[in-house]
Design an enzyme around this catalytic site. Structure first.
Site, short mmCIF file in Angstrom:
data_model
loop_
_atom_site.label_atom_id
_atom_site.label_comp_id
_atom_site.label_asym_id
_atom_site.label_seq_id
_atom_site.Cartn_x
_atom_site.Cartn_y
_atom_site.Cartn_z
N GLY A 10 0.82 -1.24 -0.08
CA GLY A 10 0.21 0.14 -0.16
C GLY A 10 0.78 1.19 0.12
O GLY A 10 1.21 1.80 1.06
N LYS A 74 -7.06 0.08 2.42
CA LYS A 74 -8.26 0.32 3.14
C LYS A 74 -8.86 -0.75 3.70
O LYS A 74 -8.76 -2.10 3.57
CB LYS A 74 -9.40 0.64 1.72
CG LYS A 74 -10.46 1.03 2.09
CD LYS A 74 -11.38 1.50 1.11
CE LYS A 74 -12.89 1.72 1.18
NZ LYS A 74 -13.63 1.92 0.01
N ALA A 75 -9.57 -0.49 5.03
CA ALA A 75 -10.01 -1.55 5.89
C ALA A 75 -11.24 -2.23 5.16
O ALA A 75 -11.80 -1.74 4.26
CB ALA A 75 -10.54 -0.83 7.21
N ASN A 101 -7.39 1.51 9.47
CA ASN A 101 -8.58 1.41 10.76
C ASN A 101 -9.46 0.25 10.70
O ASN A 101 -10.55 0.43 10.31
CB ASN A 101 -9.21 2.93 10.59
CG ASN A 101 -8.25 3.83 11.21
OD1 ASN A 101 -7.53 3.82 12.22
ND2 ASN A 101 -8.49 5.11 10.72
N LYS A 182 -7.58 1.98 19.15
CA LYS A 182 -7.23 2.92 18.09
C LYS A 182 -8.58 3.49 17.71
O LYS A 182 -8.81 4.50 17.56
CB LYS A 182 -6.70 2.31 17.03
CG LYS A 182 -6.52 3.25 15.61
CD LYS A 182 -5.97 4.79 16.09
CE LYS A 182 -5.51 5.61 14.71
NZ LYS A 182 -6.65 5.87 13.82
N GLU A 189 -11.15 11.51 19.57
CA GLU A 189 -10.82 12.74 18.59
C GLU A 189 -12.03 13.41 18.12
O GLU A 189 -12.27 14.44 17.92
CB GLU A 189 -9.93 11.91 17.24
CG GLU A 189 -9.93 12.69 16.25
CD GLU A 189 -9.16 11.79 15.16
OE1 GLU A 189 -9.71 12.16 13.94
OE2 GLU A 189 -8.19 11.16 15.52
N LYS A 259 -15.45 8.37 8.53
CA LYS A 259 -15.21 7.06 7.81
C LYS A 259 -15.54 5.98 8.73
O LYS A 259 -15.12 4.78 8.44
CB LYS A 259 -13.77 7.02 7.86
CG LYS A 259 -12.86 8.13 6.72
CD LYS A 259 -11.74 7.70 6.42
CE LYS A 259 -11.04 8.73 5.41
NZ LYS A 259 -9.70 8.65 4.99
#
Length: 468
Positions: A10, A74-75, A101, A182, A189, A259
């Protein structure tokens, strides 16, 4: 050909910057991406220290064993697809690291998939964005036992450092714990960003302050107890002008994207039965912002105050500062309570003091407050809620009078403050020894015979009344 130390799949912004970070610390990196244009672009810019593979097989064979392969993709289904392609090429003892993520429960499933085939899997939270990836991110790895010894030298070399020089990476724990923390980091956040936006709106609309004046306020705040990355970048955003004098923040459409990690955090809290209203309001505020056309129509039809704050500017700015600080503590308290609860439920035994420590550098939510939080968990590692720490409780108590005034003024002026209002309600609910849920339980027992406990009998004994 000499074998490389680690492979990176990636080569987008995050993957390429992490790879550059690794090479800058003396490691050699094999690179691969399914996009030929990305491969060629990166290979054309960076040569020394890199091996640019033209196929996945060539990529895997170029890495020394036991192989360490990190994915920054990408997850979701792409991670499963890459794992399926990698599996036949790997050998026992190799470790695959997912730095995206990903949903933490997907990570647990992938750990099982990999371990059944003889190799290891790590779900690693990476925070810090583009700049952090290149210059030092906060890293939150967790997964297969035995993985940390293999990746530790590289991860410790590339991770951020706190102002005191402490490394912002540590082994989080087993299973999906790395991606779980996370995820909660991202939920916090969301809350932080929403509260800062509410602060911005009340200064802009309620006090009619200019962007420059607001930038100066955020600049002052960033030198005290609100010192944080998000306050810092808000200062910079409000001060930014183009060469022709355009203040860019004023021309950005007020619809927020997301997201999914904030939503995942909220869903995890609901599943665990843990209260997370502030982060929930932050998620829903983004959803409401997306209803731009409806909001524009509603602004013509729905009555309300004129969005003016009748107060001395300097005094009210101080009250908003205290409201933001108190709300920020609540945001962290809710997030860490969720982590603590799920850690105990799943037997992860997470070190929350160390977690607060590694969030102090590199990551998006890094702030001075995290030092206070780290010290609270050092005093009592098993504390269920940060508000039960005497020093944290004292800080919130000092802020709450100004916080109440700020929220009340915003409400009277018709300026929405969903996150800061929710935080205050949580604070009041948490400090109330006897709330109103006794009536709620009576209602449930009335219509559904759900039973209730009594204050004059031991916990665990249940009763039912024939109310009608």
């Amino acid at each position: 050909m000499n074998k490389t130390d680690i492979g990176m799949i990636g080569m987008g912004v995050m993957g390429s910057n992490l790879a550059r970070n690794m090479v800058s610390k003396g490691f050699s990196v094999s690179c691969y991406d399914w996009s030929e244009s990305l491969r060629k672009t990166f290979a054309g810019k960076y040569k020394e220290g890199f091996v640019h593979a033209g196929s996945l097989k060539e990529f895997v064979e170029s890495i020394q064993r036991p192989r360490k392969i990190m994915m920054m993709i990408k997850a979701g289904s792409p991670v499963d697809s890459v794992l399926n392609d990698l599996a036949p090429l790997l050998a026992p003892g190799d470790v695959v690291i997912d730095g995206g993520n990903s949903q933490w429960e997907d990570t647990e499933r992938r750990i099982q998939f990999c371990e059944e085939k003889g190799f290891l899997f790590v779900g690693c939270g990476v925070s810090g964005g583009e700049e952090g990836a290149l210059n030092g991110p906060a890293l939150m790895p967790g997964g297969s036992t035995g993985s940390w010894e293999l990746i530790q030298p590289i991860f410790e070399a590339i991770a951020a450092r706190t102002p005191e020089g402490e490394i912002c990476v540590d082994w989080i724990g087993p299973g999906g714990s790395g991606h779980f923390v996370k995820m909660v980091h991202n939920g916090i956040e969301y809350g932080d960003m929403q509260m800062i936006c509410e602060t911005y709106q009340v200064m802009r609309d309620g006090l009619k302050m200019s962007n420059v004046a607001m930038s100066e306020v955020f600049g002052r705040w960033n030198k005290g107890k609100l010192d944080s990355y998000l306050i810092e970048i808000t200062r910079d955003i409000l001060a930014y002008e183009t060469a022709d004098g355009e203040q860019t923040v004023d021309v950005i459409l007020d619809t927020a994207g997301q997201k999914g990690t904030g939503t995942w955090t909220l869903m995890a809290a609901l599943e665990a039965g843990e209260p997370l209203p502030l982060i929930g309001e932050a998620v829903f505020a983004r959803c409401l912002s997306a209803l731009k056309e409806d909001r524009e129509q509603a602004s013509k039809w729905l009555d309300g105050p004129k969005s003016e704050i009748d107060a001395e500017q300097e005094d009210f700015v101080e009250e908003v500062k205290q409201a933001l600080y108190g709300s920020k503590i609540i945001s962290y308290a809710q997030g860490f309570q969720l982590i603590q609860a799920v850690s105990k439920e799943r037997g992860w035994k997470l070190d929350l003091a160390r977690l607060a420590q590694l969030w102090r550098g590199g990551c998006i939510i890094r702030s001075t407050l995290l030092r206070t939080i780290k010290e609270a968990f050092q005093r009592d590692p098993d504390i269920s809620n940060l508000l039960l720490d005497p020093l944290v409780a004292e800080s919130v108590s000092e802020a709450q009078v100004h916080w109440r005034n700020a929220v009340a003024c915003m409400t009277r002026a018709g300026i929405a403050s969903p996150a800061m209002s929710s935080a205050l309600s949580y604070y009041d609910g948490f400090r109330t020894a006897r709330g109103s849920a006794n009536l709620l339980q009576a209602q449930r027992d009335y219509f559904g015979a759900h039973t209730y406990e009594r204050i004059d009998r031991p916990r665990g004994e249940f009763f039912h009344t024939q109310w009608n």
